[in-house]
Design an enzyme around this catalytic site. Structure first.
Site, mmCIF file in Angstrom:
data_model
loop_
_atom_site.group_PDB
_atom_site.id
_atom_site.type_symbol
_atom_site.label_atom_id
_atom_site.label_comp_id
_atom_site.label_asym_id
_atom_site.label_seq_id
_atom_site.Cartn_x
_atom_site.Cartn_y
_atom_site.Cartn_z
ATOM 1 N N CYS A 1 0.862 -1.181 0.000
ATOM 2 C CA CYS A 1 0.000 0.000 0.000
ATOM 3 C C CYS A 1 0.902 1.236 0.000
ATOM 4 O O CYS A 1 1.349 1.686 1.050
ATOM 5 C CB CYS A 1 -0.917 -0.010 1.222
ATOM 6 N N CYS B 1 -20.730 43.629 23.980
ATOM 7 C CA CYS B 1 -21.882 42.753 23.765
ATOM 8 C C CYS B 1 -22.564 43.159 22.459
ATOM 9 O O CYS B 1 -22.176 44.130 21.804
ATOM 10 C CB CYS B 1 -22.848 42.838 24.939
ATOM 11 N N CYS C 1 -23.742 46.752 22.500
ATOM 12 C CA CYS C 1 -22.648 47.721 22.361
ATOM 13 C C CYS C 1 -22.384 48.063 20.899
ATOM 14 O O CYS C 1 -22.189 49.223 20.534
ATOM 15 C CB CYS C 1 -21.360 47.177 22.972
#
Length: 538
Positions: free
Chosen positions: A83, A445, A448
């Site tokens: 692989c 926030c 604000c």
């Protein structure tokens, strides 16, 4: 000019120049060639398989496997299959199959060089489940708490182990199976040794061969397994499932302990009889909530164990609720509380996570039902009513997905000084999506940044977009935007939740512009709280 496919004789000629000769076509039509992988110290014979359409990566087998190695080698199976790349990790360029095939041979030679130099030994543990066994055990165990395990068999090649029958039953019923009635004896052992398979006599087919292999890895673990098997053998248990919990991988064996007295030499001891018993090798697949949440977030924290509140189960909240659960919310002792007083109306169906089957139902309750369908056993609680009158209990995180500025301001005033508070909304008619996290007292926030004097500074666009309302009369007005805007708003909120979990919550105010014809005036940042804000004033 239209592309003309490369002729097979051209590829054969190119391989011949590299020392490969044509052998035959196999049963699937693949062309087989014999040649060598040329390493620095030695050349190794190999067989190459090329797809008949020259549109897939060629496959390589060593003929034979390099001798003299007691252990199996990473990326090299016992039959010699090499692989050399992970399928899906690269794209085969079928417009240039000759150059692509030569590049694959170069890659195969480099991988084999690294394998034989023990540079890829770490990969062997990750491949272990592929070479261990095809019988499966589903493991639904809460790793936080020690407790007794119950095991059941579906018959044939599958079993399940649980420490909570009700939780596991819900998961199995979701796929219309249900918990089997036939029980197995089960025990679990822990080891710090990673399973390293052997090249010879592999895989083990008897208890003795298995114990011998375990002894090469961890003698103490082998001793525990043998002691427990002997105890169950003496107690005349019918079948036993042994789970080994090792670093990176869990695996196991299943042994039928029924004694065949007719075909057994009476002079053999119980231990000798046990050693001769055949076994089934079991690959373990975890389906516990912690694993499901952490698998896609390796190295990152999840919402498992936390108490999360989501206000608003509308067009944003519906999608966000599912994302939260897939990040662990409501699992492993955590709780997800959904708050919404509205019902799912016909007009909501075009952009809501819920579908027609939830029509007229309360959105919070219907969303909880949907989450339990998606993630059976999740602890999701619906609060149907006004959030202002609700008792949300202790929370680790509160999210507002209502998009209603007045309610957002009230939630900020009520909760932002007690718990990290995230607000998310769609700007205008789906022109942008925004989210703001107030996790620190000094951060602004949502009020604000939406009111003077900060409003102009943190606006998305130079010119505020016009908000267009649609609908029939004041009772049916709504802001039109596609479901894609809702999904992207939920994704932005989820991005910020994960950042908060990892302690990287800055920038606390983020925007994604969806209307590419408009130029954004805003860059993600962490705005400071406005001292005169009534919502988040100290």
């Amino acid at each position: 000019m239209k592309f003309a496919k490369v002729a097979i004789p051209d590829l054969t000629a190119a391989l011949h120049q590299r020392g490969f000769s044509y052998l035959r076509r196999d049963g699937l039509g693949w062309m087989r060639f014999a040649g060598e992988l040329r390493l620095k110290a030695k050349h190794y014979p190999c067989e190459l398989a090329v797809s008949p359409g020259l549109d897939e990566f060629p496959r390589v087998w060593l003929t034979p496997v390099p001798p003299g190695r007691p252990e199996l080698l990473p990326h090299l199976s016992a039959n010699g299959y090499l692989c050399y790349l992970a399928l899906g990790s690269v794209i085969f360029d079928f417009f240039d199959p000759i150059r692509q095939t030569m590049a694959c041979l170069d890659r195969a030679e480099q991988v084999l060089e690294d394998i034989l130099a023990d540079k890829m030994i770490e990969d062997l543990a990750e491949e272990f489940s592929l070479i261990w066994g095809r019988d499966w055990c589903l493991l639904d165990v809460d790793e936080r708490r020690p407790g007794s395990l119950n095991a059941y068999t579906f018959g044939g090649k599958a079993s399940i182990v649980t420490d909570d029958k009700a939780r596991t039953q819900a998961k199995l019923e979701a796929i219309e199976i249900g918990l089997p009635r036939v029980k197995l004896s089960v025990f679990r052992v822990y080891t710090k040794a990673r399973p390293m398979p052997l090249q010879e006599s592999w895989p083990p087919k008897t208890v003795q061969a298995f114990l011998k292999w375990q002894n090469t890895l961890d003698p103490a673990c082998r001793k525990k397994i043998e002691q427990r098997l002997m105890e169950m053998f003496r107690a005349k248990a019918a079948r036993v499932l042994v789970l080994i919990d090792s670093p990176q991988v869990k695996y196991g064996i299943e042994v039928n302990l029924k004694r065949d007295t007719a075909g057994t030499n009476n002079k053999l001891s119980l231990r000798e009889i046990l050693y001769r018993l055949p076994l089934n090798r079991i690959s373990v697949c975890r389906i516990d909530d912690q694993y499901l949440a952490e698998r896609n977030l390796p190295g990152s924290k999840t919402l498992a164990r936390l108490k999360v509140g989501l206000v608003g189960c509308g067009t944003i909240g519906g999608y966000l609720a599912e994302m939260l659960v897939k990040a662990g919310a409501g699992t492993v002792g955590g709780k997800l509380t959904l708050v919404d007083m509205g019902s799912l109306e016909p007009g909501n169906l075009g952009r809501h996570r819920l579908g027609f089957s939830a029509l007229i139902k309360k959105k919070a309750a219907a969303m909880c039902d949907e989450l339990r369908r998606v993630a059976p056993g999740v602890d999701a609680v619906a609060v149907v009513g006004d959030v202002k009158a609700a008792n949300l209990g202790p929370l680790d995180l509160l999210i507002d997905a209502t998009g209603e500025q007045g309610l957002t301001d009230w939630l900020t005033w009520k909760y932002a000084d007690k718990v990290p508070f995230l607000s998310v909304w769609v700007e205008g008619s789906g022109l942008a999506v925004r989210a703001l996290l107030k996790a620190k007292p000094e951060y602004a926030c949502a009020r604000c940044v939406s009111q003077p004097p900060l409003r102009e500074r943190y606006r998305v666009f130079d010119v505020p977009p016009e908000v267009i309302m649609k609908g029939h009369g004041c009772e049916g007005l709504y802001v039109p935007f596609p479901a894609a805007a809702s999904v992207q708003a939920a994704a932005l909120a989820m991005e910020m939740v994960l950042a908060w979990l990892d302690g990287t919550d800055s920038p606390s105010f983020r925007t994604r512009v969806l209307d590419q014809s408009r130029e954004a005036n805003f860059k993600d940042c962490s705005p400071q709280r406005y001292e005169g804000c009534p919502a988040c004033a100290m």
